[in-house]
Motif scaffolding. Sequence first.
Motif, PDB file in Angstrom:
ATOM      1  N   ASP A 104      -9.618   5.658   0.256  1.00 24.49           N
ATOM      2  CA  ASP A 104     -10.262   5.343   1.531  1.00 24.49           C
ATOM      3  C   ASP A 104      -9.524   4.259   2.309  1.00 24.49           C
ATOM      4  OD1 ASP A 104     -12.182   7.191   0.909  1.00 24.49           O
ATOM      5  OD2 ASP A 104     -13.664   5.733   0.204  1.00 24.49           O
ATOM      6  N   GLU A 105      -8.648   3.530   1.625  1.00 26.57           N
ATOM      7  CA  GLU A 105      -7.912   2.459   2.294  1.00 26.57           C
ATOM      8  C   GLU A 105      -6.732   3.005   3.108  1.00 26.57           C
ATOM      9  OE1 GLU A 105      -8.726  -0.821   2.189  1.00 26.57           O
ATOM     10  OE2 GLU A 105     -10.517  -0.262   1.074  1.00 26.57           O
ATOM     11  N   TRP A 106      -6.320   4.235   2.832  1.00 27.90           N
ATOM     12  CA  TRP A 106      -5.144   4.804   3.489  1.00 27.90           C
ATOM     13  C   TRP A 106      -5.481   5.303   4.895  1.00 27.90           C
ATOM     14  CZ3 TRP A 106      -0.201   6.378   1.158  1.00 27.90           C
ATOM     15  CH2 TRP A 106      -0.002   5.814  -0.119  1.00 27.90           C
ATOM     16  N   THR A 107      -4.487   5.197   5.793  1.00 26.21           N
ATOM     17  CA  THR A 107      -4.682   5.722   7.144  1.00 26.21           C
ATOM     18  C   THR A 107      -4.773   7.237   7.137  1.00 26.21           C
ATOM     19  OG1 THR A 107      -3.440   3.841   8.026  1.00 26.21           O
ATOM     20  CG2 THR A 107      -3.731   5.743   9.485  1.00 26.21           C
ATOM     21  N   PHE A 111      -2.098  11.861  -0.754  1.00 23.06           N
ATOM     22  CA  PHE A 111      -1.328  12.982  -1.283  1.00 23.06           C
ATOM     23  C   PHE A 111      -1.237  14.133  -0.283  1.00 23.06           C
ATOM     24  CE2 PHE A 111      -2.714  10.728  -5.138  1.00 23.06           C
ATOM     25  CZ  PHE A 111      -1.458  10.455  -5.663  1.00 23.06           C
ATOM     26  N   GLU A 112      -1.423  13.795   0.994  1.00 23.80           N
ATOM     27  CA  GLU A 112      -1.203  14.749   2.075  1.00 23.80           C
ATOM     28  C   GLU A 112      -0.138  14.151   2.983  1.00 23.80           C
ATOM     29  OE1 GLU A 112      -0.697  17.817   4.095  1.00 23.80           O
ATOM     30  OE2 GLU A 112      -2.164  17.911   2.456  1.00 23.80           O
ATOM     31  N   PRO A 113       1.146  14.524   2.818  1.00 23.97           N
ATOM     32  CA  PRO A 113       2.222  13.887   3.583  1.00 23.97           C
ATOM     33  C   PRO A 113       1.994  14.015   5.082  1.00 23.97           C
ATOM     34  CG  PRO A 113       2.976  15.916   2.517  1.00 23.97           C
ATOM     35  CD  PRO A 113       1.643  15.607   1.950  1.00 23.97           C
ATOM     36  N   THR A 114       2.135  12.887   5.768  1.00 25.89           N
ATOM     37  CA  THR A 114       1.858  12.824   7.199  1.00 25.89           C
ATOM     38  C   THR A 114       2.960  12.038   7.891  1.00 25.89           C
ATOM     39  OG1 THR A 114      -0.528  12.815   6.728  1.00 25.89           O
ATOM     40  CG2 THR A 114       0.171  12.146   8.935  1.00 25.89           C
ATOM     41  N   GLU A 115       3.547  12.610   8.933  1.00 25.94           N
ATOM     42  CA  GLU A 115       4.604  11.912   9.660  1.00 25.94           C
ATOM     43  C   GLU A 115       4.014  11.145  10.828  1.00 25.94           C
ATOM     44  OE1 GLU A 115       8.751  12.666  12.185  1.00 25.94           O
ATOM     45  OE2 GLU A 115       7.883  14.305  10.992  1.00 25.94           O
ATOM     46  N   ARG A 116       4.406   9.868  10.929  1.00 26.97           N
ATOM     47  CA  ARG A 116       4.036   9.037  12.074  1.00 26.97           C
ATOM     48  C   ARG A 116       5.247   8.169  12.439  1.00 26.97           C
ATOM     49  NH1 ARG A 116      -0.608   8.251   8.849  1.00 26.97           N
ATOM     50  NH2 ARG A 116      -0.011   6.108   8.294  1.00 26.97           N
ATOM     51  N   ASP A 117       5.692   8.288  13.684  1.00 26.35           N
ATOM     52  CA  ASP A 117       6.781   7.444  14.202  1.00 26.35           C
ATOM     53  C   ASP A 117       8.018   7.479  13.311  1.00 26.35           C
ATOM     54  OD1 ASP A 117       5.143   6.604  16.344  1.00 26.35           O
ATOM     55  OD2 ASP A 117       4.244   5.050  15.072  1.00 26.35           O
ATOM     56  N   GLY A 118       8.388   8.675  12.883  1.00 26.57           N
ATOM     57  CA  GLY A 118       9.614   8.832  12.117  1.00 26.57           C
ATOM     58  C   GLY A 118       9.520   8.448  10.662  1.00 26.57           C
ATOM     59  N   ARG A 119       8.308   8.184  10.180  1.00 23.39           N
ATOM     60  CA  ARG A 119       8.117   7.843   8.776  1.00 23.39           C
ATOM     61  C   ARG A 119       7.156   8.850   8.146  1.00 23.39           C
ATOM     62  NH1 ARG A 119      10.180   2.604   7.772  1.00 23.39           N
ATOM     63  NH2 ARG A 119       9.383   2.801   5.651  1.00 23.39           N
ATOM     64  N   LEU A 120       7.417   9.185   6.885  1.00 18.91           N
ATOM     65  CA  LEU A 120       6.573  10.106   6.136  1.00 18.91           C
ATOM     66  C   LEU A 120       5.683   9.284   5.216  1.00 18.91           C
ATOM     67  CD1 LEU A 120       6.056  13.162   5.618  1.00 18.91           C
ATOM     68  CD2 LEU A 120       7.582  12.927   3.642  1.00 18.91           C
ATOM     69  N   TYR A 121       4.374   9.383   5.438  1.00 20.03           N
ATOM     70  CA  TYR A 121       3.406   8.597   4.676  1.00 20.03           C
ATOM     71  C   TYR A 121       2.805   9.429   3.555  1.00 20.03           C
ATOM     72  CZ  TYR A 121       3.591   4.976   8.240  1.00 20.03           C
ATOM     73  OH  TYR A 121       4.023   3.974   9.077  1.00 20.03           O
ATOM     74  N   ALA A 122       2.881   8.915   2.338  1.00 20.42           N
ATOM     75  CA  ALA A 122       2.256   9.549   1.170  1.00 20.42           C
ATOM     76  C   ALA A 122       2.602   8.714  -0.050  1.00 20.42           C
ATOM     77  CB  ALA A 122       2.733  10.990   0.970  1.00 20.42           C
ATOM     78  N   ARG A 123       1.748   8.782  -1.072  1.00 18.57           N
ATOM     79  CA  ARG A 123       2.097   8.130  -2.330  1.00 18.57           C
ATOM     80  C   ARG A 123       3.269   8.883  -2.964  1.00 18.57           C
ATOM     81  NH1 ARG A 123       1.678   3.895  -2.981  1.00 18.57           N
ATOM     82  NH2 ARG A 123      -0.278   3.197  -3.943  1.00 18.57           N
ATOM     83  N   GLY A 124       4.324   8.153  -3.284  1.00 22.38           N
ATOM     84  CA  GLY A 124       5.530   8.755  -3.839  1.00 22.38           C
ATOM     85  C   GLY A 124       6.546   9.165  -2.800  1.00 22.38           C
ATOM     86  N   ALA A 125       6.208   9.073  -1.524  1.00 22.02           N
ATOM     87  CA  ALA A 125       7.157   9.477  -0.488  1.00 22.02           C
ATOM     88  C   ALA A 125       8.436   8.653  -0.575  1.00 22.02           C
ATOM     89  CB  ALA A 125       6.529   9.323   0.897  1.00 22.02           C
ATOM     90  N   ALA A 126       8.306   7.360  -0.911  1.00 21.56           N
ATOM     91  CA  ALA A 126       9.481   6.516  -1.096  1.00 21.56           C
ATOM     92  C   ALA A 126       9.757   6.287  -2.579  1.00 21.56           C
ATOM     93  CB  ALA A 126       9.274   5.173  -0.378  1.00 21.56           C
ATOM     94  N   ASP A 127       8.732   5.992  -3.349  1.00 23.90           N
ATOM     95  CA  ASP A 127       8.859   5.594  -4.750  1.00 23.90           C
ATOM     96  C   ASP A 127       8.214   6.637  -5.658  1.00 23.90           C
ATOM     97  OD1 ASP A 127       9.221   4.103  -7.078  1.00 23.90           O
ATOM     98  OD2 ASP A 127       7.540   2.769  -6.673  1.00 23.90           O
ATOM     99  N   ASP A 128       8.955   7.580  -6.193  1.00 28.70           N
ATOM    100  CA  ASP A 128      10.396   7.683  -6.068  1.00 28.70           C
ATOM    101  C   ASP A 128      10.757   9.153  -5.874  1.00 28.70           C
ATOM    102  OD1 ASP A 128      13.119   6.904  -6.163  1.00 28.70           O
ATOM    103  OD2 ASP A 128      13.208   7.321  -8.295  1.00 28.70           O
ATOM    104  N   LYS A 129       9.824   9.927  -5.287  1.00 27.44           N
ATOM    105  CA  LYS A 129      10.150  11.333  -5.081  1.00 27.44           C
ATOM    106  C   LYS A 129      11.215  11.505  -4.001  1.00 27.44           C
ATOM    107  CE  LYS A 129       5.928  12.954  -7.196  1.00 27.44           C
ATOM    108  NZ  LYS A 129       4.604  13.580  -7.088  1.00 27.44           N
ATOM    109  N   ALA A 130      11.364  10.484  -3.144  1.00 29.00           N
ATOM    110  CA  ALA A 130      12.503  10.496  -2.228  1.00 29.00           C
ATOM    111  C   ALA A 130      13.809  10.381  -3.001  1.00 29.00           C
ATOM    112  CB  ALA A 130      12.389   9.359  -1.220  1.00 29.00           C
ATOM    113  N   GLY A 131      13.807   9.606  -4.094  1.00 30.29           N
ATOM    114  CA  GLY A 131      14.985   9.527  -4.940  1.00 30.29           C
ATOM    115  C   GLY A 131      15.305  10.858  -5.590  1.00 30.29           C
ATOM    116  N   VAL A 132      14.270  11.544  -6.068  1.00 33.01           N
ATOM    117  CA  VAL A 132      14.456  12.875  -6.666  1.00 33.01           C
ATOM    118  C   VAL A 132      15.108  13.819  -5.655  1.00 33.01           C
ATOM    119  CG1 VAL A 132      13.286  14.876  -7.663  1.00 33.01           C
ATOM    120  CG2 VAL A 132      12.492  12.569  -8.222  1.00 33.01           C
ATOM    121  N   MET A 133      14.547  13.834  -4.444  1.00 34.17           N
ATOM    122  CA  MET A 133      15.041  14.779  -3.449  1.00 34.17           C
ATOM    123  C   MET A 133      16.380  14.351  -2.850  1.00 34.17           C
ATOM    124  SD  MET A 133      13.229  17.360  -3.669  1.00 34.17           S
ATOM    125  CE  MET A 133      14.364  18.154  -2.531  1.00 34.17           C
ATOM    126  N   THR A 134      16.710  13.056  -2.887  1.00 34.50           N
ATOM    127  CA  THR A 134      18.056  12.636  -2.482  1.00 34.50           C
ATOM    128  C   THR A 134      19.087  13.320  -3.372  1.00 34.50           C
ATOM    129  OG1 THR A 134      17.330  10.490  -1.627  1.00 34.50           O
ATOM    130  CG2 THR A 134      19.634  10.671  -2.298  1.00 34.50           C
TER     131      THR A 134
END
Length: 461
Positions: A104-107, A111-134
């Motif tokens: 409830d604290e999330w905008t 676990f539903e990826p959402t793009e806002r202003d060029g950023r992808l918001y989701a748990r794991g979007a940066a840490d570290d599934k972005a590393g996996v997909m890199t």
Amino acid sequence: MSDAALPPSPVTAAVQAALPGARADLERLVRIPSIWADPSHADDTRRSADAVADLARAAGAADVSVIAAEGGAPAVLAHWPAPEGAPTVLLYAHHDVQPTGGDDEWTSPPFEPTERDGRLYARGAADDKAGVMTHLAVLRAYDGRPPVGVTLFVEGEEESGSPTLPALLREHHAALACDVIVIADAGNPAVDVPALTTSLRGLVDVVIEVSMLERPVHSGVYGGPVGDALTALCRTLASLHDDDGEVAVPGLVHGRSDAPEFDEATFRSDVGLLEGVELIGCGTIPERSWNKPAAAVLGIDAPRVDDSSNVLLPRARAAVSLRLAPGDDAAKARDALTEHLRAHVPWGARVDVRPHHGTAEPFSIDATGAAYDAARRSFAHAFGNEVVETGIGGSIPFIAEFARTFPGAAVLVTGVGDPASRWHGIDESLDLGMFGRGVLAEALLLADVAGSGPGAIAVDG
């Protein structure tokens, strides 16, 4: 190799072609709540590993397996054979994620990826599934035929402290042998400034329990001559810092840093520090963040305010975390913390201090040699800015484990996070432009390393 040895536009074009699919698959991965630390998500973590394994097969891996040590989380191990005479690069990331901290604290749903202003918001979007997909995007850009041998190792329990990683490294030592290790689990100081992480703090945790009474007693009848355990505990915890906020535990290492000072206003904004709240400690912000110890009280077992009553509490306990500067020793630091807490319990109260969770040794890297030179060339080319060396105030135990297991390999710690990524926090996010630059940088790195040969890039063992 010179700057001219960096591959020109064909690699850039191939990366650009791979990015849309990588973005789509990143969104698919972050929809899987792979919180290994929560037993109720064990099946989700297995599903996440299977998804990563499928992506590795689709990216042309010669062999792919999902592995696990006894009691451990599933990890993915995949191989792309080395062309004759080429070195082998191990690409590491992890597919498990932190708990959300409260959906409830999330905008937007975590676990539903959402793009806002060029950023992808989701748990794991940066840490570290972005590393996996890199890593996977780079392998796709090379159409499954990278210019070096590649071993992809995607762990499933990094957020739990990697407890079974040593067993996995022992069991699969031959399959993981390599000349260079690229760890995509760190960040950059800005979305257009690449970094090599060269130091990490260590970590010890303890639980302290203070006892004063056999049972609760009335605070009005007995308060005055009789104290309460929670107040005694608070006085003990207050001794962890001096009046300036410096850690007051004797015997700990306090280092220095030559890194340029951070802009304090930007730092305060990134942290979300409330107006008027002062920074604690002494020295530059990088020094305090990377090279000095930090103590924090992570939790206290005591009645909730709404459930409290007029009684003196017989016992209370707290979890205390201590981050260690590079050059310190985890076992000695834990002993020092334990001795300090015992010595500062007031009023003759009984005290018990015991280890909590695991430990992490601090770690530092001498970033010299051909592999590091190749990384600086490749990342500067992709980001348009020179690489900076940074520290991490947090602890990543597996990095030291890799360095011990493969002492002849150069360890490059990179990533696609930035200060706004809010790793482990509410509204974690990934800057999509930086993600693209990170993929290009790694693709260029593999090509640059390929031209060096395995004998030239290995570090002294």
